[in-house]
Design a protein around this motif. Sequence first.
Motif, short mmCIF file in Angstrom:
data_model
loop_
_atom_site.label_atom_id
_atom_site.label_comp_id
_atom_site.label_asym_id
_atom_site.label_seq_id
_atom_site.Cartn_x
_atom_site.Cartn_y
_atom_site.Cartn_z
N ARG A 88 65.97 -121.23 41.58
CA ARG A 88 66.25 -120.37 42.74
C ARG A 88 65.11 -119.37 42.88
N HIS A 89 63.94 -119.79 42.47
CA HIS A 89 62.76 -118.94 42.55
C HIS A 89 62.53 -118.51 44.00
N THR A 90 62.15 -117.27 44.21
CA THR A 90 61.94 -116.74 45.56
C THR A 90 60.92 -117.55 46.34
N LEU A 91 59.94 -118.16 45.65
CA LEU A 91 58.90 -118.94 46.32
C LEU A 91 59.24 -120.43 46.38
N SER A 92 60.45 -120.81 45.96
CA SER A 92 60.84 -122.22 45.99
C SER A 92 61.28 -122.62 47.39
N ALA A 135 52.00 -109.61 48.79
CA ALA A 135 52.07 -108.38 47.99
C ALA A 135 52.17 -108.81 46.54
N SER A 136 52.47 -107.88 45.67
CA SER A 136 52.59 -108.20 44.25
C SER A 136 53.58 -109.34 44.04
N ARG A 137 53.13 -110.40 43.41
CA ARG A 137 53.93 -111.58 43.09
C ARG A 137 54.39 -112.34 44.34
N ILE A 138 53.87 -112.00 45.51
CA ILE A 138 54.17 -112.73 46.75
C ILE A 138 52.82 -113.16 47.33
N PRO A 139 52.34 -114.37 47.02
CA PRO A 139 50.98 -114.76 47.42
C PRO A 139 50.84 -115.12 48.89
N VAL A 140 51.93 -115.52 49.54
CA VAL A 140 51.89 -115.92 50.94
C VAL A 140 53.08 -115.29 51.65
N PRO A 141 53.02 -115.18 52.98
CA PRO A 141 54.20 -114.65 53.69
C PRO A 141 55.45 -115.44 53.32
N THR A 142 56.51 -114.73 52.92
CA THR A 142 57.70 -115.37 52.37
C THR A 142 58.95 -114.73 52.95
N ARG A 143 59.87 -115.58 53.38
CA ARG A 143 61.14 -115.06 53.90
C ARG A 143 62.04 -114.68 52.73
N ILE A 144 62.51 -113.43 52.75
CA ILE A 144 63.45 -112.93 51.76
C ILE A 144 64.79 -112.77 52.46
N ALA A 213 76.70 -107.75 47.84
CA ALA A 213 75.44 -108.38 48.25
C ALA A 213 74.86 -109.23 47.14
N ALA A 214 74.48 -110.46 47.49
CA ALA A 214 73.65 -111.30 46.64
C ALA A 214 72.23 -111.17 47.20
N VAL A 215 71.36 -110.52 46.43
CA VAL A 215 70.02 -110.20 46.94
C VAL A 215 68.99 -111.14 46.35
N ALA A 216 67.88 -111.29 47.05
CA ALA A 216 66.79 -112.16 46.62
C ALA A 216 65.56 -111.32 46.29
N GLY A 217 64.54 -111.98 45.74
CA GLY A 217 63.27 -111.32 45.50
C GLY A 217 63.26 -110.32 44.36
N GLU A 218 64.30 -110.28 43.56
CA GLU A 218 64.35 -109.28 42.47
C GLU A 218 63.26 -109.54 41.44
N GLU A 219 63.12 -110.80 41.03
CA GLU A 219 62.15 -111.12 39.98
C GLU A 219 60.71 -110.91 40.44
N GLN A 220 60.49 -110.93 41.74
CA GLN A 220 59.14 -110.74 42.25
C GLN A 220 58.83 -109.26 42.51
N GLY A 221 59.86 -108.40 42.52
CA GLY A 221 59.58 -106.98 42.74
C GLY A 221 60.65 -106.23 43.50
N LEU A 222 61.93 -106.60 43.35
CA LEU A 222 63.05 -105.89 43.97
C LEU A 222 62.97 -105.90 45.50
N TYR A 223 62.39 -106.94 46.07
CA TYR A 223 62.15 -106.95 47.51
C TYR A 223 63.44 -106.99 48.32
N GLY A 224 64.38 -107.83 47.93
CA GLY A 224 65.61 -107.95 48.71
C GLY A 224 66.43 -106.68 48.68
N SER A 225 66.60 -106.09 47.52
CA SER A 225 67.41 -104.86 47.43
C SER A 225 66.73 -103.70 48.14
N ALA A 226 65.39 -103.66 48.11
CA ALA A 226 64.68 -102.61 48.84
C ALA A 226 64.96 -102.73 50.34
#
Length: 481
Positions: A88-92, A135-144, A213-226
């Motif tokens: 369930r990797h954010t970049l998968s 951004a940090s740990r997000i190499p390409v535009p990514t939908r969160i 809430a089930a949030v995404a992007g946590e492992e890449q930098g708390l993006y979803g919760s932010a």
Amino acid sequence: MGTDDSGRPPTRPTRRTFLTAATAATAATVAVPALADPAAASGGGAPPGPGHPVRPQPPDRELRDLLRAVDQDRIEAIVRRLAAFGTRHTLSAQDDPERGIGAARDWIYDRMREYAAASGGRMTVELQSYVQQPASRIPVPTRITNVVATLRGETSPNRTYVVTGHYDSRASDVMDAVSDAPGADDDASGVALVMELARLMATRRTAATIVFAAVAGEEQGLYGSAHLAQQLKAAGADVQGMFSDDIVGSSTADDGTRDPRTVRLFAEGVPTAETPAEANTRRSVGGENDSPSRQLARFVKDVAENGATGMRVRVIYRRDRYLRGSDHISFLEQGWPAGRFTEPNEDFAHQHQDVRVVDGRQYGDLPEFCDFAYITRVARVNGAALWSLAQAPGTPKGVVIVTSDLTNNTTLRWRRGDEPDLAGYEVVWRETTAAEWQKVIPVGDVTQVTIDLSKDNVFFGVRAVGRGGLRSPVAFPRPGS
């Protein structure tokens, strides 16, 4: 002169003390015992002085019914289903129906909508998305995308409490979006807890709003919760408490140590969002241990350490663990009280590991290493806290301790809440060396009180009380005139 049971001369109040409380229309005077020898407090228990000892808040019938309904089998099924998506990797993959974060997102969304269907329209579910630029740990535009179920409160809908688990997972290499990363403990366990509480509370009525809430992007930098926190801020939500449940799947450490009846709750001291001037003011009055997050943590212990949960809440006076950070930080950065639940011991060999077998031993964050009875008990802790918060009046606002006059009395004032079931207020106090509130003084439905007890010697707080006896978290006063 004789002695008491401790062998010390008995203390004699040299003057009678009084507590006075007033609103714009009324004034009352209540006699209370004088403060005895401060040294007596060092022997343990509540110190002598006004009020009576603080007691835990027992669960009412509704809360007991709610906690009994938490279903271990459902929690296990959710953890196993989430792990079965492979990664369930954010970049998968976001468009594969069987594997990747997109498949997990859609499955969680469908289940949450099923729960909401039983709510009579009180619960709504949304896919809250945005595109995160590189951004940090997000190499390409990514939908969160966050999956957000909101149970609207009936009498105080803007007062909001939030609970999250993150549904993204990771392998050993945080940028590896291809290898299997089942993420059972980190953090399908937290997501399962959130989903089970959403299911149960969808059919119940609450005074305040709860966001599950089930949030995404946590492992890449708390993006979803932010993003979630920013959306709530933009909507003007009055977030009075937030919990991140992150790694709550097992109580067994890598050396086999087990503590199945304890959960850690991390709570920061001086708030992240305070300005340097505000932080200096807090330090000058000794409030480093009285941040809103620590008052929230004390509240959790008060309502959750009971026979209905079977758990001990070990409050840790830190924002989070070393080298770690969870989604509560996104809410702390917005100035809201928040804490992180996590298991008491960790098996790092099974966290963030690619699934593999070494010397006959299997590694990886797999469901087989979860303790589903433990997750169920942690869910009950969260349920006790959220239910009690959402049914009680809100935390008092505008609480001031008057410091403009030299006096041995203490005057506190605050703004009255607008909850229809508000019955009144209580003042709590403790010795400056004590970690927990020790004495409570009921003062009635007032907005100002004067207590014959020196503000120089103890800490004070104020909490609201509902007609049913449920109490809010404590508000620590700021100095004022």
